[in-house]
Design an enzyme around this catalytic site. Structure first.
Site, PDB file in Angstrom:
ATOM      1  N   ARG A   1      41.929  18.113  63.603  1.00 13.40           N
ATOM      2  CA  ARG A   1      42.928  18.466  64.609  1.00 13.40           C
ATOM      3  C   ARG A   1      43.016  17.340  65.624  1.00 13.40           C
ATOM      4  O   ARG A   1      42.258  16.376  65.556  1.00 13.40           O
ATOM      5  CB  ARG A   1      42.479  19.727  65.331  1.00 13.40           C
ATOM      6  CG  ARG A   1      41.078  19.516  65.879  1.00 13.40           C
ATOM      7  CD  ARG A   1      40.587  20.568  66.798  1.00 13.40           C
ATOM      8  NE  ARG A   1      39.138  20.642  66.779  1.00 13.40           N
ATOM      9  CZ  ARG A   1      38.314  19.939  67.540  1.00 13.40           C
ATOM     10  NH1 ARG A   1      38.815  19.091  68.421  1.00 13.40           N
ATOM     11  NH2 ARG A   1      37.008  20.038  67.443  1.00 13.40           N
TER      12      ARG A   1
ATOM     13  N   GLU B   1      19.025  20.290  58.459  1.00 15.57           N
ATOM     14  CA  GLU B   1      19.166  18.849  58.412  1.00 15.57           C
ATOM     15  C   GLU B   1      18.036  18.242  59.228  1.00 15.57           C
ATOM     16  O   GLU B   1      17.561  18.857  60.179  1.00 15.57           O
ATOM     17  CB  GLU B   1      20.490  18.502  59.097  1.00 15.57           C
ATOM     18  CG  GLU B   1      21.285  17.421  58.448  1.00 15.57           C
ATOM     19  CD  GLU B   1      22.658  17.326  59.112  1.00 15.57           C
ATOM     20  OE1 GLU B   1      23.654  17.353  58.391  1.00 15.57           O
ATOM     21  OE2 GLU B   1      22.722  17.226  60.359  1.00 15.57           O
TER      22      GLU B   1
END
Lengths: 179, 494
Positions: B293, B201
């Site tokens: 989470r 990236e």
């Protein structure tokens, strides 16, 4: 009979072994301290919950003496560590002289900053390395850390091979500075 | 509503989950391990289950089959994974579901997709989240890496496809570094996640790390709970977080929140989730990843929203609709979280092991401390170094900073070294206080990693001197009768 006042004043220097900062005190009768000619008084108290507290000039800091041997002290004050040695003017000048002598043959000892496993070693004995060059890869806590040198010189010793497990402060590599 | 949960975790987060579950009338089960049989979290549960003896190759809280079996054997209805460990393990979620146990979190498929950074990027891009330029899918070798980097321009970052927590990540500034960095990232990814695949990236130099908390029920309702700023990090490990972020104004906040909500909706998300963004100097933001989470730093969102995120998780897991609408969410004041880790900051943040000899916790209306230690607790290499979280709330950022500093001054742990002096250094730093900081903060803006009071070093010197002078003096007992000083003086005056 002449009454001569006993002069029991010594000069003692607290030397920070990490930064070489010096604090010069004059000590009278072993318990009256002066710093920059001002009397300074500290009180060490163990509080009800067992915490040791140093109080001085209205400030209170929790402290712990984590290690001491001869004239050197490792202290944690307010959560920060300090290493001090207490020197007399004579021992300090001797120390400085020895340090200056040692400085001539400068070398860098690369130690393991944390326990882990050596994954890769990029240098061999006799090889010349530049400042900032990668020496080896140490894996600790599943992170790979590349360890580099901070000086230009020759590798004089390589004590590890890939796959070796090392403890904190184990010597890994030694480098001799370029003259 | 779920009637019972097994918490597949330990420490402060196990205690945190027990608290809410208890309040909701849910029976809590925790697991005792041989590594810390007297841990504090065990006292907070209704029932303690001993982990069976195994060959020890798999740590207890990563042992999927045994954890599921314990839940089944004890007829527990739901499994809460906490954070870390198996919280983002799709296999674990699937095996719970297969065994008839409700996994508190999104469905396994979503965990798997978001856990694979390449698939996650595809999902995010499809839902209109701004993306950084980079490789399409994984990069197979160095040659391909060089080609992509040439196209998008250096610096680039190589990331592990199944990565997280900063592992398997390498920044490449120029072509000559590509080969070494590619292999390093790939082999670290293999050893940490069992998957060597990496992608490339464009590397954004010194961005801010901003994340949005989203919460979605199984009925298609999605609400966001504002952002958190986590730019104070070292090697991609967060150390101090705040909510909201001083970098966002209302317009940008709304824009980013809309993107986060759209992503959650588009992905069919369920449960609590965090959409992480990178924000550059020009206030452009890009997708980084989505965490499926509860986060370590969730309490700061709780502080400014007044909501209990674990309660929301448990309600959603029970199939309930979200009890709140977006218009009910009001962000109130400012909150800061300091992570108190057992680490020696002065020795490059190496773990500090030992026994907690004394513990002084600050108290007050605006202070919350989540911790799993008490005096006598042992800090071992088996577990994470984070031992406590200090969360402080104020009416604005300035007050939150002041109150956090005052709380830190009253926070003392004897026995191990901690990140408390580091957190003080951050909060005293002018750049931090002005809001002008990014993820390079620790390297570029922090002159000292630890905060010292103005004359603190002198005090330490004095303490050493005190020890030195008092050691050499013999103790004077009442039976000796005569003070050696008096004796000394007399001798001198003879």
């Amino acid at each position: 009979m002449t009454t001569k006042k006993p002069s029991n004043t010594n000069k003692l220097i607290a030397l920070n072994s990490d930064t070489n900062a010096e604090y010069e005190f004059s000590v009278r009768n072993n318990y009256e301290y002066r710093y920059n000619r001002c009397p300074i008084r500290i009180d060490l108290v163990q509080e009800a919950d067992g915490v040791n507290v140093l109080s001085c000039n209205g400030m209170r800091y929790p402290y712990e003496i984590t290690q001491q041997s001869a004239n050197t002290y490792s202290i944690t004050l307010n959560g920060v560590s300090y290493n001090f040695s207490i020197e007399t003017p004579f021992s300090l000048s001797r120390k400085r002289m020895l340090a200056a002598k040692a400085g001539i043959s400068k070398k860098e000892v690369i130690k393991a900053p944390m326990p882990g496993k050596i994954l890769d070693v990029f240098v061999a004995e006799g090889q010349t390395v530049g400042n900032g060059e990668s020496l080896l890869v140490l894996e600790a806590m599943k992170m790979q850390n590349t360890i580099a040198t901070h000086m230009k010189g020759t590798v004089t010793k390589v004590t590890v091979v890939p796959g070796k497990t090392v403890g904190k402060d184990d010597v890994l590599i030694e480098i001799k500075a370029e003259q | 509503m779920i009637k019972s949960i097994l918490i597949a975790n330990r420490g402060e987060i196990a205690i945190r989950i027990c608290r809410t579950a208890k309040r909701m009338g849910i029976k809590t089960y925790v697991i005792r391990t041989a590594k810390e049989p007297n841990a504090v979290y065990l006292d907070f549960a209704d029932k303690v289950i001993d982990f069976p003896e195994t060959d020890g190759t798999v740590p207890e809280f990563l042992d999927i089959d045994n954890l599921v079996k314990l839940a089944v054997d004890n007829k527990v209805q739901a499994m809460h994974p906490g954070y870390g460990y198996l919280s983002e393990n799709a296999d674990f979620a699937q095996k719970c579901t297969d065994a008839g146990i409700k996994f508190v979190g999104p469905p396994a498929k979503l965990i798997k997709d978001m856990g694979d950074k390449i698939i996650a990027k595809e999902i995010a891009a499809k839902n209109g989240v701004p993306m950084l330029q980079g490789s399409e899918g994984s990069v197979k070798d160095v040659k391909e890496g060089v080609k992509i980097a040439k196209k998008i321009g250096y610096p680039v970052i190589i990331k592990a496809a199944s990565g997280g927590g900063g592992r398997g990540m390498r920044i490449v500034h120029k072509q000559s570094e590509m080969e070494q960095m590619f292999h390093a990232a790939s082999s670290e990814a293999q050893s940490a996640f069992g998957d060597p695949s990496v992608f490339i990236e464009k590397y954004l130099e010194n961005p801010k790390h901003i994340e949005f908390q989203v919460v979605a029920d199984a009925h298609g309702n999605v609400v966001h709970l504002g952002e958190r700023e986590c730019s104070v990090q070292r090697k991609h490990q967060k150390l101090l977080e705040e909510a909201p972020s001083s970098a966002l104004d209302a317009t940008l906040r709304n824009k980013m929140a809309r993107v986060a909500v759209k992503l959650a909706k588009g992905a069919g998300y369920e449960s609590l989730g965090t959409v992480e963004f990178l924000l550059d100097k020009n206030k452009n933001f890009y997708f980084m990843e989505m965490n499926t989470r509860i986060q370590v730093e969730h309490p700061i969102t709780e502080a400014i929203t007044g909501l209990d995120l674990v309660e929301l998780q448990l309600r959603i897991a029970s199939g309930e609709k979200l009890p709140i609408k977006q218009s009910d969410v009001k962000l109130n004041g400012w909150a800061i979280e300091c992570r108190v880790n057992a680490e020696d900051v002065q020795a490059n943040f190496t773990p500090s092991m030992g026994v907690i000899k004394q513990l002084r916790l600050p108290q007050g209306d605006n202070i919350r401390i989540d911790t799993g230690i008490v005096p006598g607790s042992e800090i071992t290499p088996w577990f994470d170094s984070m031992i406590a979280k200090l969360i402080v709330h104020g009416k604005d950022r300035k007050q939150a900073i002041e109150r956090t500093l005052s709380a830190l001054e009253r926070f003392y742990i004897k026995g191990v070294k901690t990140t408390i002096p580091f957190c003080k250094a951050v909060l005293h730093n002018a750049s931090f206080c002005s809001g002008d900081f990014d993820t390079s903060f620790i390297e570029t803006k922090l002159e000292s990693l630890v905060y010292r009071e103005p004359d603190e070093e002198l005090m330490a010197a004095l303490l050493a001197l005190y020890q030195y002078t008092h050691e050499t003096v013999p103790e004077v007992g009442p039976e000796t009768g005569i003070d050696p000083w008096v004796l000394n003086r007399r001798i001198r005056n003879l």
